[in-house]
Each structure stands twice: as C-alpha cells, then as structure tokens.
Design a protein around this motif. Sequence first.
Motif, PDB file in Angstrom:
ATOM      1  N   ILE A  20      68.421  88.529  30.314  1.00 29.97           N
ATOM      2  CA  ILE A  20      68.444  89.991  30.377  1.00 29.97           C
ATOM      3  C   ILE A  20      68.596  90.480  31.808  1.00 29.97           C
ATOM      4  CG2 ILE A  20      67.182  92.100  29.815  1.00 29.97           C
ATOM      5  CD1 ILE A  20      68.030  90.433  27.366  1.00 29.97           C
ATOM      6  N   LEU A  21      69.591  91.314  32.047  1.00 32.85           N
ATOM      7  CA  LEU A  21      69.757  91.959  33.339  1.00 32.85           C
ATOM      8  C   LEU A  21      68.962  93.259  33.402  1.00 32.85           C
ATOM      9  CD1 LEU A  21      71.049  92.430  36.106  1.00 32.85           C
ATOM     10  CD2 LEU A  21      73.094  93.290  34.936  1.00 32.85           C
ATOM     11  N   TRP A  22      68.936  93.990  32.297  1.00 35.95           N
ATOM     12  CA  TRP A  22      68.315  95.324  32.290  1.00 35.95           C
ATOM     13  C   TRP A  22      67.813  95.582  30.889  1.00 35.95           C
ATOM     14  CZ3 TRP A  22      71.377 100.555  32.816  1.00 35.95           C
ATOM     15  CH2 TRP A  22      70.532 101.551  33.315  1.00 35.95           C
ATOM     16  N   ARG A  23      66.643  96.167  30.777  1.00 37.65           N
ATOM     17  CA  ARG A  23      66.050  96.364  29.458  1.00 37.65           C
ATOM     18  C   ARG A  23      65.133  97.577  29.470  1.00 37.65           C
ATOM     19  NH1 ARG A  23      60.624  95.007  29.356  1.00 37.65           N
ATOM     20  NH2 ARG A  23      59.882  93.632  31.023  1.00 37.65           N
ATOM     21  N   SER A  24      64.705  97.955  28.277  1.00 38.58           N
ATOM     22  CA  SER A  24      63.698  99.002  28.117  1.00 38.58           C
ATOM     23  C   SER A  24      62.312  98.419  28.361  1.00 38.58           C
ATOM     24  CB  SER A  24      63.757  99.581  26.707  1.00 38.58           C
ATOM     25  OG  SER A  24      63.277  98.612  25.766  1.00 38.58           O
ATOM     26  N   ASN A  25      61.331  99.274  28.391  1.00 33.86           N
ATOM     27  CA  ASN A  25      59.951  98.801  28.383  1.00 33.86           C
ATOM     28  C   ASN A  25      59.652  98.166  27.030  1.00 33.86           C
ATOM     29  OD1 ASN A  25      59.433  99.824  30.966  1.00 33.86           O
ATOM     30  ND2 ASN A  25      58.878 101.835  30.149  1.00 33.86           N
ATOM     31  N   LYS A  26      58.736  97.214  27.029  1.00 35.58           N
ATOM     32  CA  LYS A  26      58.377  96.583  25.756  1.00 35.58           C
ATOM     33  C   LYS A  26      57.433  97.500  24.980  1.00 35.58           C
ATOM     34  CE  LYS A  26      54.434  93.998  27.626  1.00 35.58           C
ATOM     35  NZ  LYS A  26      53.846  92.680  27.938  1.00 35.58           N
ATOM     36  N   GLU A  27      57.442  97.342  23.680  1.00 32.76           N
ATOM     37  CA  GLU A  27      56.540  98.090  22.824  1.00 32.76           C
ATOM     38  C   GLU A  27      56.228  97.261  21.589  1.00 32.76           C
ATOM     39  OE1 GLU A  27      58.428 101.712  21.781  1.00 32.76           O
ATOM     40  OE2 GLU A  27      60.159 100.766  20.873  1.00 32.76           O
ATOM     41  N   GLN A  28      55.211  97.648  20.875  1.00 34.34           N
ATOM     42  CA  GLN A  28      54.758  96.884  19.714  1.00 34.34           C
ATOM     43  C   GLN A  28      54.898  97.740  18.470  1.00 34.34           C
ATOM     44  OE1 GLN A  28      50.663  95.571  19.915  1.00 34.34           O
ATOM     45  NE2 GLN A  28      51.112  93.639  18.885  1.00 34.34           N
ATOM     46  N   ASN A  29      55.695  97.277  17.504  1.00 33.96           N
ATOM     47  CA  ASN A  29      55.885  98.033  16.268  1.00 33.96           C
ATOM     48  C   ASN A  29      56.499  97.139  15.200  1.00 33.96           C
ATOM     49  OD1 ASN A  29      58.874  98.198  16.396  1.00 33.96           O
ATOM     50  ND2 ASN A  29      58.484  99.493  18.180  1.00 33.96           N
ATOM     51  N   ALA A  30      56.729  97.716  14.019  1.00 31.32           N
ATOM     52  CA  ALA A  30      57.381  97.010  12.919  1.00 31.32           C
ATOM     53  C   ALA A  30      58.561  97.820  12.389  1.00 31.32           C
ATOM     54  CB  ALA A  30      56.371  96.745  11.796  1.00 31.32           C
ATOM     55  N   ASN A  31      59.141  98.660  13.236  1.00 29.96           N
ATOM     56  CA  ASN A  31      60.149  99.607  12.774  1.00 29.96           C
ATOM     57  C   ASN A  31      61.422  98.933  12.270  1.00 29.96           C
ATOM     58  OD1 ASN A  31      58.378 101.611  13.530  1.00 29.96           O
ATOM     59  ND2 ASN A  31      59.335 101.964  15.525  1.00 29.96           N
ATOM     60  N   LEU A  32      61.948  97.991  13.039  1.00 29.49           N
ATOM     61  CA  LEU A  32      63.178  97.338  12.611  1.00 29.49           C
ATOM     62  C   LEU A  32      62.983  96.579  11.309  1.00 29.49           C
ATOM     63  CD1 LEU A  32      64.626  95.967  15.987  1.00 29.49           C
ATOM     64  CD2 LEU A  32      65.617  97.751  14.547  1.00 29.49           C
ATOM     65  N   GLU A  33      61.838  95.940  11.170  1.00 23.67           N
ATOM     66  CA  GLU A  33      61.561  95.168   9.959  1.00 23.67           C
ATOM     67  C   GLU A  33      61.397  96.081   8.747  1.00 23.67           C
ATOM     68  OE1 GLU A  33      60.843  92.878  13.512  1.00 23.67           O
ATOM     69  OE2 GLU A  33      60.031  94.821  12.873  1.00 23.67           O
ATOM     70  N   ARG A  34      60.708  97.194   8.925  1.00 18.66           N
ATOM     71  CA  ARG A  34      60.574  98.145   7.812  1.00 18.66           C
ATOM     72  C   ARG A  34      61.934  98.659   7.362  1.00 18.66           C
ATOM     73  NH1 ARG A  34      56.211 100.542  10.884  1.00 18.66           N
ATOM     74  NH2 ARG A  34      54.190  99.853  10.071  1.00 18.66           N
ATOM     75  N   ASP A  35      62.816  98.872   8.311  1.00 17.80           N
ATOM     76  CA  ASP A  35      64.139  99.392   7.973  1.00 17.80           C
ATOM     77  C   ASP A  35      65.035  98.343   7.331  1.00 17.80           C
ATOM     78  OD1 ASP A  35      63.613 101.934   8.879  1.00 17.80           O
ATOM     79  OD2 ASP A  35      64.569 101.663  10.829  1.00 17.80           O
ATOM     80  N   PRO A  93      67.462  95.469  24.918  1.00 17.84           N
ATOM     81  CA  PRO A  93      68.288  95.092  26.069  1.00 17.84           C
ATOM     82  C   PRO A  93      69.314  96.186  26.371  1.00 17.84           C
ATOM     83  CG  PRO A  93      68.388  93.437  24.314  1.00 17.84           C
ATOM     84  CD  PRO A  93      67.765  94.646  23.744  1.00 17.84           C
ATOM     85  N   PHE A  94      69.449  96.527  27.634  1.00 10.65           N
ATOM     86  CA  PHE A  94      70.508  97.440  28.037  1.00 10.65           C
ATOM     87  C   PHE A  94      71.777  96.653  28.404  1.00 10.65           C
ATOM     88  CE2 PHE A  94      67.030 100.515  29.693  1.00 10.65           C
ATOM     89  CZ  PHE A  94      66.746 100.909  28.406  1.00 10.65           C
ATOM     90  N   ILE A  95      71.588  95.556  29.151  1.00 14.66           N
ATOM     91  CA  ILE A  95      72.710  94.674  29.500  1.00 14.66           C
ATOM     92  C   ILE A  95      72.231  93.234  29.403  1.00 14.66           C
ATOM     93  CG2 ILE A  95      74.385  93.978  31.249  1.00 14.66           C
ATOM     94  CD1 ILE A  95      74.203  96.764  32.446  1.00 14.66           C
ATOM     95  N   ARG A  96      72.919  92.442  28.581  1.00 12.76           N
ATOM     96  CA  ARG A  96      72.646  91.008  28.460  1.00 12.76           C
ATOM     97  C   ARG A  96      73.692  90.217  29.240  1.00 12.76           C
ATOM     98  NH1 ARG A  96      73.107  89.255  22.590  1.00 12.76           N
ATOM     99  NH2 ARG A  96      72.714  87.236  23.549  1.00 12.76           N
ATOM    100  N   TYR A  97      73.267  89.113  29.835  1.00  5.75           N
ATOM    101  CA  TYR A  97      74.228  88.287  30.560  1.00  5.75           C
ATOM    102  C   TYR A  97      75.265  87.667  29.629  1.00  5.75           C
ATOM    103  CZ  TYR A  97      72.122  88.695  35.158  1.00  5.75           C
ATOM    104  OH  TYR A  97      71.683  89.191  36.367  1.00  5.75           O
TER     105      TYR A  97
END
Length: 599
Positions: free
Chosen positions: A324-339, A455-459
């Motif tokens: 990872i070159l650039w990313r968001s702050n980390k957070e804890q959730n289950a949103n993607l899995e629920r969707d 991730p904002f930009i991945r290598y």
Amino acid sequence: MKKIIKSSIITLFALSLVFSTGCEDLFEPAIENHKVGEDLKEMPSWALGLLGHAYISNPLGSWSFNDVATDDAVSNLPSNNYRLMSTGAWSATYNPMDRWQYLRASWQYLNQFLAIVDDVHWADDPLASQLFKERFKGDAYGMRALYMYHLLLHHAGPSAADGKLLGIPIVTEPEDLYNTEFNVPRDSFEDCIKRLFADVDSAILYLPEDFGNVEKDVDVPAKYRDRGIKADVYTRIFGDNVKNRMSAKIARAIRAQAALLAASPAYSEGSGIDWEDAANYMAEALITGLGSNPVGNIDPSGGEWYKDNNAINNLKAGQNPKEILWRSNKEQNANLERDNYPPTLFGSGRINPTQNLVDAFPTINGYPINHASSNYDPNNPYANRDPRLSRYIIYNGSTAGTNNTIINTSADSPDNNGINKIETSTRTGYYLRKLMNPVVNANPSSTNNGWKYKPFIRYTELFLGYAEAANEAWGPTSDPNGHGFTAYDVVKAIRVRAGITGGDVYLESIKDDKDAMRELIRNERRLELCFEGVRFWDLRRWKVPMEKLTETAKGVRISGTTYEVIDVERRAYKEHMYYGPIPFGEVNKFSELVQNRGW
C-alpha cells in the motif's frame, strides 16, 4: 454570466480541529465562527480547514463497486445506480459517475487556500513557519492534481462541436460572486494534463518523499538537511503525526496514473503523452516507492492485503504494508460482509461476480481455460484453477464465514444461497469474497466486526500500469531506459505470487509476443484489481470494441452435475459512452461549456 457558488466565507471550526500544525495557541474563537480570507491569515487552524476539505472530498475515499457496470459483476438490488446505468439509463441528467460539481467545488477550496497560504502566520519561528507553508502548499498542489485526474476520468471527452479532446475549465484562482466570469470554455485535455503535471512538480518540490520522525540530524532528508534544518524542526513539521497525507511519492503515483490514462487509445491523440512517457513515470513511482529493485520487493501477500485482521489491527497510524502506498484510516465494522455475504451468512449478496470474470481466471498452470494445454474440465470447472479464483469469489461448494459454512449456489440448493432463491440471493451463481474479512460474523445478534481500510493507491496497480505501458512502448522484454525491470518481469512476479505453477509455460511461450502479452497484462489487471473500481475505466481508456463493452453479463445455473451458462444482464452502451457526459444542468446554464459528443 455569473453564477452563485460557495464563497470564501466558511464555517470550519469543527473541521479545523482535525488538522494539527504542531503550533500552540493557534487561534482564538471569534464571536461568530465565520471567517473570510483576510481573517484566516492570523488563524492558521482555520485556514487549514480549506485544505482539510480536500481530504473529506477525496474521490478515492470509498468503495464504488462500479464493476456492476462492467462484464465483471451484476447487483441483485434493482435500484443499484450502476445496474440502471449499464442497462440503458445513463444520460447527461442521470449519471452515477458524475463528479463535476462535487470535485470542482472542492477544487475551489484548494484555490482559496493557495491564495492565502503564503500570508498565514504558521508559527513564530520563521524557519518552522516557512516549512509549514511549504508542506501545506505541496499538499494542496498534490490534491489538486488528484482532483484533475478524477475529473478527467469522469468527464473528459471529444467536443460535440468539433471533436477536439477536452477536459475541464482550468481554474487556478479563487472564484467569487462579484469578480469571476463563470461562463468559460473547457480547456483541452492536453492542457489539463500539463496543469496536472505542473501541480505534481510543485508537490514534489515542496514535500518530502515520506513523512516520519527522525532522531538524528544526519537522518534529515538531504533536501532539508542542506538548508540547515535539524531533526527536531523536521520532525515537528514532517513527523509521524502527518503520515498518510499527500507526499512526493503519492504525487508521483498520481502523475503516473494520469500518464497511463493519457497514453491510452481513447486519449492519446489529444494528450501529448505516449506509452514511453507513461512507462517512465510508472517506473519512477515504483523505484521511488520500493527501491531500485521494485519487482524484487513486491509484497508476497499483496494480493490479499485486506485479509489479515491482526495485521491491520496492529498497523500504527500512518503505517502502510508494503503493498500500500496510500490508504484511509483503519476502522472496525462488518459493513462489507453485511452487504455482500450470502444470505445464510446474514449478508445481502449485493455484488455478484459474473461467469465472464470466472472464465478469465486461468488454470493452475497459467493457461487460459480455452487453451488446449489448460487441462480445464467443464464438468468440474473450479478444479485446478488459478488460486485467485477461490480467494476472490465464492462459488458452488466454497466454504465461507467464521464457521467455514459450505455455500450451495445451485438451482436446487436447500437454502437461500441458491441462484435467484430470494431477493438477496445471487443472480449469477457467485458471491463476492474479495475485500471480506474472514473473522467477521455478520449475524446481527452476535456480530463480530473486523479491521479494514480502503486502499487509495496499491503498488500492484502501479506494477501493472508499468507492464502495460512498457509492453506498448518497448515490447515485453526490453528495458531501453535502464529501469532494471521489464513488462515480462512484472507479470511473472505477479503470477508467481498468485500461485501459478509449473514454471508458467504459457507466459514463457508469449514472452516475445507483444500482442499476446497485451492481452495477458489486461487480464492480469482484471484479476488483480477486480472489485476495486478499475475495470470500468480500463475498458473505456482501451477503447475496446463495442461488442466487448456491451458483452452480456453471464452466470451459471447448476443442477445436479450440469453446469449451464446463462445470460443474466444485457448491457446497453453506445459508441459515445467511452466517455462520460458533462452534467446537462451545467451545459444548459453556460453557453461556453461544450458537451461531449453524443450526449
């Protein structure tokens, strides 16, 4: 013609608290929290609110899943914007891809900030004040380049008047209600790219390659050490507290992405950029980011950067994995899995990978499944496949969830995971696994959240961008500019990481064939970057044949041991839809603002 827009009068008290400059007693609250440009010169935290707005509006900040508008996925949600768009609703008045007003309004904040940054009292120490000024200017220029790239992605196109490739109106000064002429034409795509490159040059000039504390004066980067800057002052301005803000490395990557776009078939005739330019910029971003041997430094777990819950949890603020070159702050959730998990795992199954995408994964020996040497068995289609298939997609017989539940997607499934059973079932016979954190339990009565970041930009994206441009410029195995790696080297490393076995005889068989390598590189982008919002833009910048752009999204209906490929969703794109529109409301208001051809 004048148009009312957001003025330089702003309310940014809450926002300004997020951005620390390292200075004490930076402002005193006014009776009312409304400030104009002149006020901000003595109130640096408030001035930073203008720059902070660029991060709130970061176009990379959330998952779009525009894969639903491609041959890679469909959605089981009838109201999904990309589903409606790809099946015939896309127009200049209905455009889920519209970023015109949103990003240009945020661009205005950056222009306002750049207009006052030199006059703001950033610190009592003159040297520290100068360094703060440089850091913030570099940040603003880098973010403006990012905005330009995304505005071009979404809205550049050939003029309806004369076919000239146009971008956006280039505005570099703050606009105001009383002195600005808003009825201005769009600038050429080439001039927009030049503006983007100039902003990147400014970002590189003012910013360090990376942020982070230094303990010793000798460890201060040379461009600052040569100015007599000591470790304590450097750390105050460029230390750990500002990691993951815009840096010189990130700005280089944005330039490389923009160059790849500009060199692509849909834009090359009006950009002034060719494949060699794009390859060189990609190589620079990779070497600056990963060292002189970037291919040797490829992250062995980079293909599943989202999966290790403990590793993500243990990331310190601003710290990035090698991928990872650039990313968001980390957070804890289950949103993607629920969707996106199947119904029996308490998910809504929203994003359904297509049979088209499944067929793009080769067999374990690297051959495409339609090749005579692939050993593909249509009666046992998921056996002996590229391991990325099972990593990224849940298919019939896969296990998923914290209890390794067997997922039955067949037509005669005994539960709601079966194809078209209920409104949250898959429409294609597949569910999404990529991006899901395996520790998550989405059960609403006993939810277990997982750690995530965006991730904002991945290598990997930069590696594949280099491979594409280098192959087009010099062929698969040539390196005339001495970067130390070739398109072939990149593809080989990525496929080894993926788990292709047997020496990858297929890759070796095409290593001197530029056309075959082009198709392989494009397919590797499809696999490695699936569900990350890349393919929609790739298909258009490549200007693939219209029959490919309109390829019907397919699925599989499994009954017993029978696998029947079925049509799921037809695409309704037209020739002009290689490019997006300018919003109808904007063109209707401003006579100088020319629409893109066909819209």
